[in-house]
Design an enzyme around this catalytic site. Structure first.
Site, mmCIF file in Angstrom:
data_model
loop_
_atom_site.group_PDB
_atom_site.id
_atom_site.type_symbol
_atom_site.label_atom_id
_atom_site.label_comp_id
_atom_site.label_asym_id
_atom_site.label_seq_id
_atom_site.Cartn_x
_atom_site.Cartn_y
_atom_site.Cartn_z
ATOM 1 N N GLU A 123 0.860 -1.185 0.000
ATOM 2 C CA GLU A 123 0.000 0.000 0.000
ATOM 3 C C GLU A 123 0.896 1.235 0.000
ATOM 4 O O GLU A 123 0.675 2.203 -0.711
ATOM 5 C CB GLU A 123 -0.891 -0.003 1.240
ATOM 6 C CG GLU A 123 -1.875 1.157 1.285
ATOM 7 C CD GLU A 123 -2.608 1.242 2.621
ATOM 8 O OE1 GLU A 123 -3.834 1.351 2.606
ATOM 9 O OE2 GLU A 123 -1.960 1.236 3.680
ATOM 10 N N TRP A 216 -12.627 7.071 16.681
ATOM 11 C CA TRP A 216 -11.779 6.301 15.748
ATOM 12 C C TRP A 216 -11.222 5.085 16.470
ATOM 13 O O TRP A 216 -11.474 3.955 16.088
ATOM 14 C CB TRP A 216 -10.647 7.176 15.191
ATOM 15 C CG TRP A 216 -9.593 6.331 14.553
ATOM 16 C CD1 TRP A 216 -9.715 5.618 13.391
ATOM 17 C CD2 TRP A 216 -8.279 6.061 15.060
ATOM 18 N NE1 TRP A 216 -8.545 4.913 13.140
ATOM 19 C CE2 TRP A 216 -7.642 5.175 14.151
ATOM 20 C CE3 TRP A 216 -7.579 6.491 16.182
ATOM 21 C CZ2 TRP A 216 -6.352 4.705 14.331
ATOM 22 C CZ3 TRP A 216 -6.286 6.033 16.368
ATOM 23 C CH2 TRP A 216 -5.691 5.147 15.440
ATOM 24 N N ASP A 339 -11.927 -0.904 1.415
ATOM 25 C CA ASP A 339 -11.060 -0.402 2.477
ATOM 26 C C ASP A 339 -11.879 -0.105 3.740
ATOM 27 O O ASP A 339 -11.462 -0.408 4.850
ATOM 28 C CB ASP A 339 -10.363 0.874 1.991
ATOM 29 C CG ASP A 339 -9.237 1.260 2.915
ATOM 30 O OD1 ASP A 339 -8.419 0.388 3.223
ATOM 31 O OD2 ASP A 339 -9.192 2.430 3.346
ATOM 32 N N SER A 434 -0.718 -3.312 13.934
ATOM 33 C CA SER A 434 -1.226 -4.637 14.323
ATOM 34 C C SER A 434 -0.112 -5.688 14.352
ATOM 35 O O SER A 434 0.043 -6.432 15.325
ATOM 36 C CB SER A 434 -2.334 -5.069 13.361
ATOM 37 O OG SER A 434 -1.848 -5.131 12.036
HETATM 38 C C1 LIG Z 1 -9.866 1.921 13.138
HETATM 39 C C2 LIG Z 1 -8.473 1.389 13.257
HETATM 40 C C3 LIG Z 1 -7.725 1.202 12.126
HETATM 41 C C4 LIG Z 1 -6.450 0.660 12.229
HETATM 42 N N1 LIG Z 1 -5.807 0.418 11.065
HETATM 43 C C5 LIG Z 1 -4.691 -0.335 11.081
HETATM 44 C C6 LIG Z 1 -4.167 -0.812 9.855
HETATM 45 O O1 LIG Z 1 -4.693 -0.536 8.772
HETATM 46 N N2 LIG Z 1 -3.078 -1.596 9.917
HETATM 47 C C7 LIG Z 1 -2.471 -1.954 11.089
HETATM 48 O O2 LIG Z 1 -1.490 -2.706 11.040
HETATM 49 N N3 LIG Z 1 -2.947 -1.486 12.274
HETATM 50 C C8 LIG Z 1 -4.046 -0.695 12.304
HETATM 51 N N4 LIG Z 1 -4.587 -0.248 13.480
HETATM 52 C C9 LIG Z 1 -3.797 -0.385 14.734
HETATM 53 C C10 LIG Z 1 -3.900 -1.736 15.431
HETATM 54 O O3 LIG Z 1 -5.215 -2.136 15.481
HETATM 55 C C11 LIG Z 1 -3.317 -1.590 16.857
HETATM 56 O O4 LIG Z 1 -2.005 -1.101 16.731
HETATM 57 C C12 LIG Z 1 -3.258 -2.911 17.636
HETATM 58 O O5 LIG Z 1 -4.508 -3.528 17.650
HETATM 59 C C13 LIG Z 1 -2.776 -2.670 19.069
HETATM 60 O O6 LIG Z 1 -2.704 -3.916 19.722
HETATM 61 P P1 LIG Z 1 -2.945 -4.087 21.306
HETATM 62 O O7 LIG Z 1 -2.921 -5.527 21.590
HETATM 63 O O8 LIG Z 1 -2.044 -3.168 22.019
HETATM 64 O O9 LIG Z 1 -4.423 -3.527 21.549
HETATM 65 P P2 LIG Z 1 -5.804 -4.220 21.131
HETATM 66 O O10 LIG Z 1 -5.648 -5.009 19.881
HETATM 67 O O11 LIG Z 1 -6.816 -3.133 21.135
HETATM 68 O O12 LIG Z 1 -6.107 -5.249 22.313
HETATM 69 C C14 LIG Z 1 -6.377 -4.855 23.628
HETATM 70 C C15 LIG Z 1 -7.234 -5.930 24.266
HETATM 71 O O13 LIG Z 1 -7.331 -5.726 25.675
HETATM 72 C C16 LIG Z 1 -8.680 -5.964 26.099
HETATM 73 N N5 LIG Z 1 -8.856 -5.228 27.354
HETATM 74 C C17 LIG Z 1 -8.891 -3.877 27.518
HETATM 75 N N6 LIG Z 1 -8.992 -3.572 28.818
HETATM 76 C C18 LIG Z 1 -9.009 -4.745 29.495
HETATM 77 C C19 LIG Z 1 -9.081 -5.070 30.872
HETATM 78 N N7 LIG Z 1 -9.119 -4.132 31.818
HETATM 79 N N8 LIG Z 1 -9.115 -6.381 31.222
HETATM 80 C C20 LIG Z 1 -9.060 -7.365 30.283
HETATM 81 N N9 LIG Z 1 -8.982 -7.090 28.952
HETATM 82 C C21 LIG Z 1 -8.936 -5.795 28.558
HETATM 83 C C22 LIG Z 1 -9.502 -5.471 24.932
HETATM 84 O O14 LIG Z 1 -10.814 -5.975 24.951
HETATM 85 C C23 LIG Z 1 -8.655 -5.960 23.746
HETATM 86 O O15 LIG Z 1 -8.992 -7.263 23.372
HETATM 87 C C24 LIG Z 1 -5.866 0.330 13.477
HETATM 88 C C25 LIG Z 1 -6.620 0.546 14.623
HETATM 89 C C26 LIG Z 1 -7.917 1.068 14.516
HETATM 90 C C27 LIG Z 1 -8.728 1.273 15.739
#
Ligand SMILES: Cc1cc2nc3c(=O)[nH]c(=O)nc-3n(C[C@H](O)[C@H](O)[C@H](O)COP(=O)(O)OP(=O)(O)OC[C@H]3O[C@@H](n4cnc5c(N)ncnc54)[C@H](O)[C@@H]3O)c2cc1C
Length: 634
Positions: A123, A216, A339, A434
């Protein structure tokens, strides 16, 4: 009568999103006889920021196709954050991220192939295209299978971390409750990984009554990563670098595929370039040592800032010129819609509702309310140890305290023993997205396995009095509601009743968002703040904290979850404000402007800001830590 269940684990993972799933998979790879437990507030099949799916993997080096180098990536990420990142941490996840993406491919995630090269369709320089509506389900399946279904505790929200009674610097698990049936879980663990995502709704969202909850970053990203670690006394870093992102108006549709893949321009309302009119001023104020405005990829924060200057000059809004690149009935139109359908369906719904045709007319792009995150173009989170092979030399002249140094033994371990972070929870290493978040989960888990092996003769102690006191506190909002159920109340029907003896979650949340929006650089002040405003924010946050402690009330388990989400958001907000107050410069003008220090000041502020909260005294400590460049700078 509260039902309490004790669960013993070798490794506890808090949050089964991208980072948590990566941690689960990796932990069981290195330790087949370990019990690895996931506590997840939702259901890991569709939880976290990737719940709805994604259309691109934003971090992929392409090392096997020689598309990029890890060094170039570190330079890019450093430039995007205006010079301040932990290069050891960024380098570390970047060198491993491709292997994560290859696992996703193997597990069945449809990644667009490039038949000519045998690589993936790009991309942008660092991003690859996927058909990602089932992305999270695929990743979660691998995590579930790795740890065993019986070790996935869905619908369990973790509210507090547990400390060892004999060592206040040692985390030995966590406490949470099932949001459907109220069972309290006491997790005793040799190592704990916090991967509970980022924080939305700390600031007032642009969508209010008409679209309450629309944001968002997902509304369920409730800043638990930060709240849990702050309250336990972990050192936090860069909490001031909270994030503002350009998105399609109202639906928050992503702009990446339009800009990078379809090469669509953003202009002001009159079709003119938004960058040129402001280039000289931006160069004067924000060049710094890194000459940031002239980097090959303009930093996100500067692009966002230039757009805002155009609006303030009366030439807004910003318009994505979709009519120039999207052609009806062609592949470009399919890409444009897919998308959104892959990850932000609301944007298509809004366009349908407004008879909007992207092939015919441009659409508005706005800058969002701020988000507290560590995985996007932003870097809030815990201060963690880096890997040993990339560790810079000890910083002479600074204390040996972990809060000042870069390495103390276990990769991604926070300043608390046995507590690891990953994804949005781990600070100073942005642009993980991600794939990088999953990778960081893997790194944290591998190192957590090493930690428990090194401490195999340690017995995990949990103090019954500590557990009882946390459970009493945890349940207090329900008790309070029951005690005062029949007090005379008033108020509008769409809100909770207004009752002088109680504060319901929505009332507290609206108060928090108002404070943060109006005083700490939210959208209603065009992201501008100053010392007076930040001090006022702190004063009002203090009242809010007191009211939470004395009046928070919940009618049922679901509201109890909302109440504890609010507490995590309040602690996070306080950290953000204190960090913004401490850093006396404007480094990321697109994210916020300190009007009393409007320019970037590399002389004094080319540093990390770290902090520690003492829950017993309520006192905060903040200090500077030098940035060490492991790749030559500038
Ligand atoms: C709209 C959007 C578009 C995006 N686009 C892209 C993209 O195109 N490409 C890309 O690579 N990345 C993209 N991202 C970024 C990517 O999604 C994040 O960087 C990634 O998901 C972060 O991972 P994480 O595990 O830190 O958080 P998350 O994946 O959000 O996981 C956190 C988890 O913790 C859980 N949780 C929260 N609080 C508690 C609690 N107190 N007790 C127990 N469980 C809890 C939640 O339910 C969740 O399952 C996007 C994000 C969004 C929102």
């Amino acid at each position: 009568m509260v039902r309490v269940r004790y669960v013993d684990a070798d490794i506890l993972i808090i949050g089964g999103g991208m980072a948590g799933s990566g941690a689960a998979w990796e932990a069981r790879y290195w330790c087949r006889n370990c019990r690895v437990v996931i506590a997840e507030k939702a259901n890991i099949n569709r939880s976290g920021a990737v719940a709805m799916g994604l259309s691109a993997i934003n971090t992929y080096m392409g090392l096997k196709c020689k598309e990029n180098t890890v060094e170039d990536y570190v330079k890019y990420v450093r430039g995007d954050l205006m010079g301040i990142v932990r290069e050891d941490l960024v380098y570390d996840y970047a060198r491993h991220v491709d292997s994560t993406v290859h696992l996703f491919d193997e597990w069945g995630l449809p990644i667009w192939p490039n038949p000519q090269t045998g690589c993936y369709v790009r991309e942008g320089k660092w991003q690859i295209m996927i058909h990602g509506e089932s992305y999270k389900a695929i990743v979660a399946e691998a995590a579930r299978k790795a740890v065993g279904e019986e070790n996935v505790f869905n619908r369990v929200m973790v509210t507090h971390l547990l400390k060892s009674p004999s060592n206040p610097n040692r985390v030995v698990g966590a406490i949470g409750f099932n949001v459907n049936d109220g069972t309290v879980y006491v997790f005793r663990a040799k190592a704990t990984i916090v991967s509970a995502g980022g924080g939305s709704h700390v600031y007032r969202p642009r969508s209010q009554g008409e679209g309450l909850g629309r944001a968002w970053y997902p509304p369920w990203s409730s800043a638990s990563s930060y709240g849990l670690m702050i309250e336990a006394g972990a050192v936090m870093t860069m909490m001031e670098a909270r994030f503002v992102v350009p998105r399609f108006k109202d639906g928050y549709g992503p702009v990446g595929a339009y800009q990078l893949l379809l090469k669509t321009k953003i202009t002001n309302a009159y079709g003119q370039d938004f960058w040129k009119p402001h280039y000289e001023e931006i160069k004067k104020l924000y060049s710094g040592k890194g000459n940031y405005p002239d980097l090959p990829i303009t930093p996100t924060t500067l692009r966002v800032y230039a757009q805002r200057l155009e609006w303030m000059a009366g030439r807004g809004p910003s318009l994505m010129r979709t009519e120039e690149t999207v052609k009806k009935g062609t592949e470009s139109e399919a890409i444009a819609y897919e998308d959104f359908l892959d990850m932000t369906i609301s944007q298509v719904v809004i366009w349908a509702g407004q008879n909007h045709e992207p092939a015919e007319r441009p659409y508005e792009v706005i800058t969002t309310e701020p988000y507290v995150m560590g995985s996007h173009a932003t870097e809030c989170g815990a201060w963690a140890s880096g890997p040993d092979d990339l560790a810079p030399k000890k910083i002479e002249g600074l204390p040996d305290d972990r809060g000042y140094q870069y390495y103390w033994g276990y990769n991604r371990m926070t300043t608390l023993d046995g507590l690891f972070c990953a994804g949005d929870g781990c600070g100073a290493n942005p642009h993980k997205f991600s794939s990088g978040s999953f990778t960081e989960g893997r790194l944290a888990a591998k190192s957590a396995v090493l930690f428990i092996m090194d401490h195999s003769d340690e017995k995990i102690e949990v103090d019954k009095a500590q557990v009882d006191s946390i459970i009493t506190k945890l349940m207090e909002p329900l008790e309070r509601y029951e005690r005062g159920k029949y007090t005379v109340v008033t108020g509008p029907s769409y809100m909770h009743p207004i009752d002088p003896t109680k504060m319901y979650w929505k009332q507290g949340l609206f108060r928090l968002q108002k404070i943060m929006d109006e005083y700490a650089g939210g959208w209603s002040t065009m992201y501008v703040t100053n010392e007076w405003m930040l001090n006022r924010a702190l004063e009002l946050l203090q009242f809010l904290k007191e009211d939470f402690i004395n009046y928070a009330a919940a009618q049922d388990w679901h509201e109890l979850m909302r109440v504890w989400e609010l507490w995590h958001r309040i602690l996070t907000a306080e950290a953000v404000v204190r960090h913004m107050l401490f850093r006396k410069e404007t480094r990321w003008p697109g994210y916020y402007v300190r009007a009393d220090y409007p320019a970037l000041d590399d002389e004094n502020w080319h540093v990390f800001v770290n902090s520690r909260y003492d829950a017993k005294t309520g006192k905060w400590e903040l200090w500077k830590v030098p940035v060490i460049h492991i790749i030559p700078f500038p």
